[in-house]
Write an enzyme that holds these catalytic residues in place. Structure first.
Site, PDB file in Angstrom:
ATOM      1  N   ASP A 202     -81.276  -4.795  43.007  1.00  0.00           N
ATOM      2  CA  ASP A 202     -82.213  -4.055  43.847  1.00  0.00           C
ATOM      3  C   ASP A 202     -82.091  -4.612  45.258  1.00  0.00           C
ATOM      4  O   ASP A 202     -82.407  -5.775  45.506  1.00  0.00           O
ATOM      5  CB  ASP A 202     -83.641  -4.204  43.325  1.00  0.00           C
ATOM      6  CG  ASP A 202     -84.588  -3.172  43.930  1.00  0.00           C
ATOM      7  OD1 ASP A 202     -84.157  -2.442  44.843  1.00  0.00           O
ATOM      8  OD2 ASP A 202     -85.748  -3.108  43.497  1.00  0.00           O
TER       9      ASP A 202
ATOM     10  N   GLU B 139     -80.335   0.743  44.078  1.00  0.00           N
ATOM     11  CA  GLU B 139     -80.724   0.151  42.799  1.00  0.00           C
ATOM     12  C   GLU B 139     -79.774   0.622  41.708  1.00  0.00           C
ATOM     13  O   GLU B 139     -79.395   1.795  41.664  1.00  0.00           O
ATOM     14  CB  GLU B 139     -82.163   0.568  42.465  1.00  0.00           C
ATOM     15  CG  GLU B 139     -82.772  -0.115  41.285  1.00  0.00           C
ATOM     16  CD  GLU B 139     -84.202   0.320  41.061  1.00  0.00           C
ATOM     17  OE1 GLU B 139     -84.827  -0.183  40.111  1.00  0.00           O
ATOM     18  OE2 GLU B 139     -84.706   1.174  41.833  1.00  0.00           O
TER      19      GLU B 139
END
Length: 565
Positions: free
Chosen positions: A11, A106
Site C-alpha cells: 500500500d 495497492e
C-alpha cells in the site's frame, strides 16, 4: 491457511499527495490535500501532515478547508498517478506472476507462486527489497504487510504505515487479532460496526466468542459465516492475477445544482461519450446502460436499460441514456449525474446500431448560418487549476499555485530542484501553456538544478542588484512569514507553504530574514515591516520600493517576480 507468510500486500503511502510532494519541492513536509476543489468536492488523499489536523479521504473538501486552512489544495493528476502505478506494478510482477491490483496504489502478491519466498526470512528479504526498489524507481515510499493470508497481509500493511514493513508470524494470528476493533476486519463498515456494537460486540475476540450461529442471526448467513471465519484468522482466498471488471462508469458532481432540463440532457450526452471512451480504452463493450441522478435533496435515483447484446457504439449508449433520463424528474435541480455500462463483454454486436434513433438532419439557410457564426461569443478565459503542470516560454516548467481575478500564480520548480520562485501572469499570457508532468526521479547523468530565468546570474539565484529588486511584482493574495518559511495564498484561495530556492544574502554577510507581511488588495500593496510601514502603488506597473525599505523585508521568500502590464 499457509504455513509461511508468503502473501504480500503493498500500500503506497498517501499516494496522490506523496506524488505531489515529490514533484513540487516547496510542498515537501507540508500539508497537502488532493481532490475536487469545488464547494462539493471530496478529498481523494491527504498527506500525513494534513492528517494531523483530522483531514482524511472521502471527507468533503469544505470541511477539510476548515480543519486545515493553511494546507495546499490541489486537483488530481491521474495521468501521472497511472504512470507511476505502472512502474510499481512492474516491480511487483518481477516478484511473482500472481499480482492482484486493488487500485492504483495497492496490490496483493503471491511470493510463493513466483519462487521469491518460501519462509519467514525469505519473505522479509523480498519485502525489504521491494521497498528499496520502489524508492529508487519512483522516489516514493510504500508500506508492506506479509502474512499467510490476504486478510492478515492487509492488516499488517496498515500497521506498517507509513514507510514500514510488518510480518505476522504463523501461529500468532489469533492473539494479534483478538484486541483489535471489529472495524479492522474487511467487510465491517460503519453500519455493520454499529449493529455489532448494539449487540455488545466491539472487538475481534468478542466476535469470535459470540459463535457462528449468533453472527448468522445478527448479520445473515453469508456475512455472519464470513466474519466468524475471519475472527478466527481463517482466510482461504487466493491471489487472483486478473480481476474481471463488472462495470464501467463516469459521473460528475456540480458546484451549483442544474435546473435547466436542456443542460441536464447535454450533460448526460457528454457523460455517455466519456463512458464510451473508457469502454473502448479497456477493449470492452456492455449491454446494460445505467443512469444515476442525485437530486437537490440528496435523493439518488438509478435507472437502467438492457439491450439485446453488448455494444460500445456512442450513438446507442447516448440514446439509451436519453431515454432513461426521460423517466426522471429533475425539476428541483440536479447535483450529480452519472452514466455507466454493465454486463461487460470483450466483443460487440454490430447490428445493435439499429437500436439508435436516426439522427434528423435539418438544413439551415446559408444566411442563418452566417448570422449564428457572427453571434458566437468570444473564447472563454483559460482555466488554470491549482496543481496543474505548466511551462513558460522564458521561465520553464512550473505548476499553478492559484488563479483568480484574471491572473494566475505559478511556482517555477522541478522535482529535482530546490523550492522555486513565484511569478504572476495574466491568465491569457501567450507565453504560458499547459505541460506534461516531469518524471519524479532524475536521470543520473543530469545533476539537479534550481529553475531560474536565463541571464539572471547563477541558475536559480535571485536578482542581486537594487535595480533588479525594484521591479518585483508580488503574487496576488497574501504572503506571510514568521521567521522561517513563507506562506503564499494565491488568488484562487490556495495556500502553499514555501521555502526559497536560494537565500538572499544581507549586506552584512548574513542572511536576509522575512519578518513582515505583504498584502495585495486590488491595485494597492501595503508593506508592513518591523521598522514601519510604507505604501506602494501598483497601477499598470510596479513602482519603486519605498526609500526606507529595509534589507530584511517580506516578499515571496526573496524570489524575483516580473511585472506584467
Amino acid at each position: 491457511m499457509r504455513n509461511a507468510p508468503t502473501i504480500l500486500h503493498l500500500d503506497m503511502d498517501a499516494f496522490f499527495a506523496a506524488v505531489e510532494q515529490a514533484s513540487k519541492p516547496s510542498l515537501r513536509g507540508k500539508a497537502v490535500v488532493v481532490g475536487g476543489l469545488g464547494p462539493r468536492g471530496v478529498v481523494a488523499t491527504a498527506s500525513y501532515e494534513a492528517r494531523v489536523f483530522g483531514v482524511h479521504s472521502a471527507m468533503p473538501m469544505a470541511q477539510a478547508r476548515r480543519l486545515a486552512p493553511n494546507a495546499a489544495y490541489l486537483v488530481p493528476r491521474f495521468t501521472l498517478y497511472r504512470a507511476i502505478s505502472e512502474q510499481v506494478m512492474a516491480l511487483l510482477r518481477e516478484l511473482s506472476p500472481l499480482v492482484e491490483p486493488l487500485s492504483l496504489d495497492e496490490a496483493f502478491v503471491d511470493l510463493e507462486a513466483g519462487g521469491t519466498a518460501w519462509d519467514e526470512e525469505s519473505a522479509r528479504r523480498a519485502g525489504e527489497k521491494l521497498r528499496a526498489d520502489i524508492r529508487a524507481v519512483t522516489g516514493l515510499t510504500g508500506s508492506v504487510g506479509l502474512a499467510a493470508s490476504k486478510m492478515l497481509a492487509k492488516i499488517a500493511s496498515e500497521q506498517a504505515k507509513p514507510d514500514g514493513l510488518v510480518l505476522i508470524e504463523p501461529g500468532t494470528e489469533r492473539d494479534m487479532l483478538a484486541p483489535m476493533p471489529v472495524r479492522t476486519l474487511p467487510g465491517v463498515g460503519p453500519a455493520t460496526g454499529d449493529h455489532l456494537r448494539r449487540a455488545g460486540i466491539t472487538t475481534v475476540r468478542e466476535l469470535a466468542e459470540a459463535g457462528e450461529d449468533e453472527l448468522v442471526r445478527l448479520l445473515g448467513k453469508a456475512h455472519g459465516q464470513a466474519l466468524y471465519a475471519m475472527a478466527h484468522a481463517r482466510d482461504e482466498r487466493p491471489v487472483v492475477a486478473e480481476r474481471e471488471a463488472k462495470s464501467v462508469s463516469v459521473e460528475d458532481t456540480y458546484d451549483v445544482d442544474i435546473h435547466d432540463r436542456l443542460r441536464v440532457g447535454l450533460e448526460v450526452q457528454r457523460l455517455a461519450d466519456r463512458c464510451v471512451r473508457r469502454l473502448r480504452g479497456a477493449g470492452l463493450s456492455g449491454r446494460t446502460i445505467v443512469l444515476k441522478v442525485r437530486r437537490y435533496d440528496f435523493s439518488t435515483l438509478t435507472r437502467s436499460e438492457t439491450l439485446r447484446g453488448p455494444t460500445d457504439d456512442p450513438a446507442v449508449i447516448r440514446e439509451a441514456a436519453a431515454r432513461l433520463l426521460d423517466s426522471v424528474d429533475t425539476t428541483g435541480g440536479v447535483r450529480l449525474l452519472g452514466v455507466g455500462v454493465s454486463g461487460l463483454a470483450d466483443y460487440t454486436q454490430e447490428d445493435l446500431f439499429a437500436q439508435a434513433m436516426p439522427v434528423r438532419v435539418v438544413e439551415e439557410p446559408e444566411e442563418a448560418a452566417v448570422e449564428v457564426e457572427a453571434e458566437q461569443p468570444e473564447a472563454a478565459e483559460r482555466q488554470w487549476r491549482a496543481g496543474q503542470d505548466v511551462r513558460h516560454a522564458e521561465y520553464g516548467p512550473g505548476w499553478v499555485q492559484g488563479s483568480g481575478l484574471g491572473r494566475v500564480t505559478v511556482r517555477f520548480e522541478t522535482p529535482q530542484s530546490e523550492p522555486g520562485r513565484v511569478r504572476t501572469f495574466f491568465v491569457d499570457d501567450p507565453a504560458l501553456s499547459s505541460a506534461e508532468p516531469l518524471p519524479l526521479v532524475a536521470d543520473p547523468s543530469h545533476p539537479p538544478t534550481c529553475p531560474g530565468p536565463p541571464n539572471s546570474g547563477r541558475r536559480g539565484t535571485p536578482p542581486r542588484t537594487p535595480e533588479e529588486r525594484r521591479h518585483r511584482e508580488e503574487p496576488r493574495g497574501r504572503a506571510q512569514s514568521r521567521g522561517g518559511p513563507d506562506e503564499v495564498r494565491g488568488s484562487g484561495g490556495v495556500r502553499v507553504t514555501e521555502e526559497v530556492c536560494a537565500t538572499e544574502e544581507a549586506g552584512d554577510g548574513g542572511r536576509a530574514s522575512v519578518p513582515g507581511e505583504v498584502r495585495a488588495r486590488g491595485d494597492t500593496r501595503i508593506w508592513e515591516r518591523e521598522e514601519g510601514a510604507g505604501r506602494e502603488e501598483s497601477r499598470g506597473q510596479v513602482s519603486s520600493e519605498p526609500a526606507s525599505l529595509p534589507k530584511s523585508w517580506s516578499g515571496s521568500g526573496g524570489e524575483e517576480a516580473v511585472s506584467r502590464p
